[in-house]
Design an enzyme around this catalytic site. Sequence first.
Site, mmCIF file in Angstrom:
data_model
loop_
_atom_site.group_PDB
_atom_site.id
_atom_site.type_symbol
_atom_site.label_atom_id
_atom_site.label_comp_id
_atom_site.label_asym_id
_atom_site.label_seq_id
_atom_site.Cartn_x
_atom_site.Cartn_y
_atom_site.Cartn_z
ATOM 1 N N SER A 118 0.835 -1.200 0.000
ATOM 2 C CA SER A 118 0.000 0.000 0.000
ATOM 3 C C SER A 118 0.867 1.245 0.000
ATOM 4 O O SER A 118 0.345 2.353 0.053
ATOM 5 C CB SER A 118 -0.928 -0.010 1.206
ATOM 6 O OG SER A 118 -0.195 -0.184 2.387
ATOM 7 N N HIS A 139 -3.377 -3.267 -5.307
ATOM 8 C CA HIS A 139 -3.657 -2.856 -3.930
ATOM 9 C C HIS A 139 -5.122 -3.140 -3.593
ATOM 10 O O HIS A 139 -6.018 -2.436 -4.060
ATOM 11 C CB HIS A 139 -3.319 -1.361 -3.790
ATOM 12 C CG HIS A 139 -3.487 -0.836 -2.413
ATOM 13 N ND1 HIS A 139 -3.720 0.496 -2.133
ATOM 14 C CD2 HIS A 139 -3.451 -1.455 -1.211
ATOM 15 C CE1 HIS A 139 -3.826 0.660 -0.851
ATOM 16 N NE2 HIS A 139 -3.667 -0.509 -0.257
ATOM 17 N N ASN A 189 -4.414 5.967 -0.625
ATOM 18 C CA ASN A 189 -3.772 6.238 0.664
ATOM 19 C C ASN A 189 -3.181 7.634 0.753
ATOM 20 O O ASN A 189 -2.991 8.167 1.847
ATOM 21 C CB ASN A 189 -2.708 5.186 0.968
ATOM 22 C CG ASN A 189 -3.336 3.935 1.554
ATOM 23 O OD1 ASN A 189 -4.487 3.967 1.989
ATOM 24 N ND2 ASN A 189 -2.610 2.847 1.556
#
Length: 240
Positions: A118, A139, A189
């Site tokens: 990630s 991911h 993220n």
Amino acid sequence: MIQTVGIIGAGTMGNGIAQVCAAAGLSVVMVDISDAAVNRGLSTVGGSLERLVKKEKMTAADREATLKRITGTTDRAKLSDCDLVIEAATENEELKVKILKDLCATLSPRTLVATNTSSISITKLAAATDRPDRFIGMHFFNPVPVMALLELIRGLQTSDDTHAKALDFAKRVGKVAITAKNSPGFAVNRILCPMINEAIFALQEGIATAEEIDAGMKLGCNHPIGPLALADLVGLDTML
Ligand code: CAA
């Protein structure tokens, strides 16, 4: 066409990926370093499928057939002939580089390799393999059986063919793919982690209690869980 998928790591992400691949009819080889870790992963998949049976989203026969499609093992050599191997080990660059190097030495040259990282550079991890053009970031999101997204990340070396095969694979396992550039945090993220950090800073500064911060984001912004609860779901070690 991808028919057999190898997964390195039987933990939260690895067993979730194994479940969605097997439920989609693919053969899965799930590898971890100890029998205990492999058995924990298999038992989590069993429990998660059982939940679907109880909710009448899956028949008991489909649960059995799905479980039969997953081979759990500690023998990484069993991955050698997979169409795709997804590395889902601990989020540690040194460890992932070592796993990828060792793995490629035993894999068929046609096997595509992906990482579920990630945060680690896909270009850097690709360079640790003997097939940087056939390497891509995949991911997945936690809990994998529930979250609809698969974020694909192309390294500098990832070929168009590998990307196309990854898009096909996402569709096959019932996920919606987005493609992000290889950049810190990729797309999701990069946005999610600063928000979780802000929630932690707000707590540290005594702006509100943990419960109030989480309730604020759930009720004020319609998030399914608050950012502090989400940090716990993801795991504070992974967040760090
Ligand atoms: N396996 C299968 N199904 C599961 C499951 C699992 N592990 N966990 C939950 N579910 C299912 C439940 O069966 C339930 O299904 P129905 O709606 O059909 O009844 C549904 O998901 C909701 O679950 P619950 O009712 O038990 O609980 P909830 O409503 O509180 O939902 C949650 C739990 C799905 C985790 C929800 O809170 C949620 O979506 N949270 C946000 C999760 C998120 O943002 N994940 C991304 C994390 S970031 C990440 O993974 C990437 C990274 O790199 C950091």
